[in-house]
Design a protein around this motif. Structure first.
Motif, PDB file in Angstrom:
ATOM      1  N   LYS A  50      -6.966   5.978  10.128  1.00 15.42           N
ATOM      2  CA  LYS A  50      -7.107   6.668  11.413  1.00 15.42           C
ATOM      3  C   LYS A  50      -7.427   8.128  11.115  1.00 15.42           C
ATOM      4  O   LYS A  50      -6.593   8.857  10.577  1.00 15.42           O
ATOM      5  N   VAL A 230      -4.857   2.427  11.392  1.00 16.75           N
ATOM      6  CA  VAL A 230      -5.080   1.537  12.527  1.00 16.75           C
ATOM      7  C   VAL A 230      -4.988   0.107  12.010  1.00 16.75           C
ATOM      8  O   VAL A 230      -5.621  -0.245  11.009  1.00 16.75           O
ATOM      9  N   LYS A 241      -1.922   1.457  16.393  1.00 13.49           N
ATOM     10  CA  LYS A 241      -2.015   2.590  15.470  1.00 13.49           C
ATOM     11  C   LYS A 241      -0.640   2.972  14.969  1.00 13.49           C
ATOM     12  O   LYS A 241       0.369   2.834  15.672  1.00 13.49           O
ATOM     13  N   ARG A 243       0.973   6.312  13.082  1.00 17.71           N
ATOM     14  CA  ARG A 243       0.708   7.681  12.644  1.00 17.71           C
ATOM     15  C   ARG A 243       1.899   8.247  11.877  1.00 17.71           C
ATOM     16  O   ARG A 243       3.048   8.071  12.279  1.00 17.71           O
TER      17      ARG A 243
END
Length: 256
Positions: A50, A230, A241, A243
């Motif tokens: 990502k 992702v 997703k 993070r």
């Protein structure tokens, strides 16, 4: 039905081609902390980097024209002398849009992450010389556009957010990238869904192991810290997703 950009409903086109919201792998709770609930995957899961940039669109239209857009708005049409300079999207992607083959009666939307330069606060992770790059991460081909573009905007938005857009599966996306000379967001791994951690701490470790630094540095001066991963099934029926900052925030609060 013939398409003519000069008479088309641009609001309808914009809504139908916006990129939808993608859920986080672990659910988001109060103040952005992650919860124990996870998006359920089955079968093989593809992990891609990502990239922390700005979501951009190249919309190829049935009459041979094109539009460029950010995530929320349209910025430029083919033939415009001046485009909206927001986030540098038009200057970075205009030549690419001009060089692409026509959509041949359909609406083809390429979704690219534009990064580096001064695009976001994280640009320094990819470049120390203000270089700009972009990576293809998704594509939609609308074949029934004539009916879609006549619907009320609220109906188009609901269709989009409920998964109505026919996103390309991995083989078609890969072929398109090759045919158009584009780079995909880095493909990191393919594993069985049963191998995905469901514990928040274990998932943070998984991210660090699978993506210790970005694979999208534009020059050696980039800091290298990645945004996340992702997760998607090869047919893109399920996507989420994960993070780094979400996991780090949650784990800090647990120990505070």
């Amino acid at each position: 039905m013939d398409f003519d950009l000069r008479t088309a409903d641009l609001d309808a086109i914009n809504s139908a081609t916006k990129y939808p919201s993608i859920p986080t792998y672990h659910g988001l709770g109060e103040r952005g902390s992650l919860t124990g609930a996870v998006v359920e995957f089955r079968g093989p899961v593809l992990g891609t980097e990502k990239v922390d940039g700005t979501n951009s669109r190249i919309i190829a239209l049935p009459d041979g024209s094109w539009l460029l857009g950010s995530r929320e708005e349209l910025l430029c049409a083919r033939g415009d002398l001046i485009g909206n300079p927001a986030q540098g999207i038009v200057s970075a992607l205009r030549d690419l849009a001009d060089a692409m083959p026509p959509a041949d009666g359909v609406v083809r939307v390429l979704y690219l992450e534009l990064f580096g330069g001064k695009v976001t606060a994280a640009s320094k992770q990819y470049t120390g010389e203000r270089a700009v790059g972009f990576r293809l991460f998704d594509m939609v081909v609308l074949r029934e556009w004539a009916n879609l573009f006549t619907r009320p905007l609220a109906e188009i938005s609901a269709w989009r957010e409920s998964g109505g857009q026919p996103f390309a599966a991995e083989p078609e996306l890969t072929t398109t990238a090759t045919d158009f000379g584009l780079q995909l967001t880095p493909r990191l791994f393919t594993l069985d869904a049963a191998e995905l951690p469901t514990d928040i701490g274990a998932m943070r470790e998984f991210l660090g192991e699978r993506l210790p630094e970005t694979r999208c540095r534009l020059d050696a001066a980039g800091g290298g810290h990645p945004e996340g991963i992702v997760l998607r099934t090869p047919d893109r029926a399920t996507i989420a997703k994960a993070r780094f900052e979400d996991y780090d925030r949650t784990l800090r609060r647990r120990t505070a």
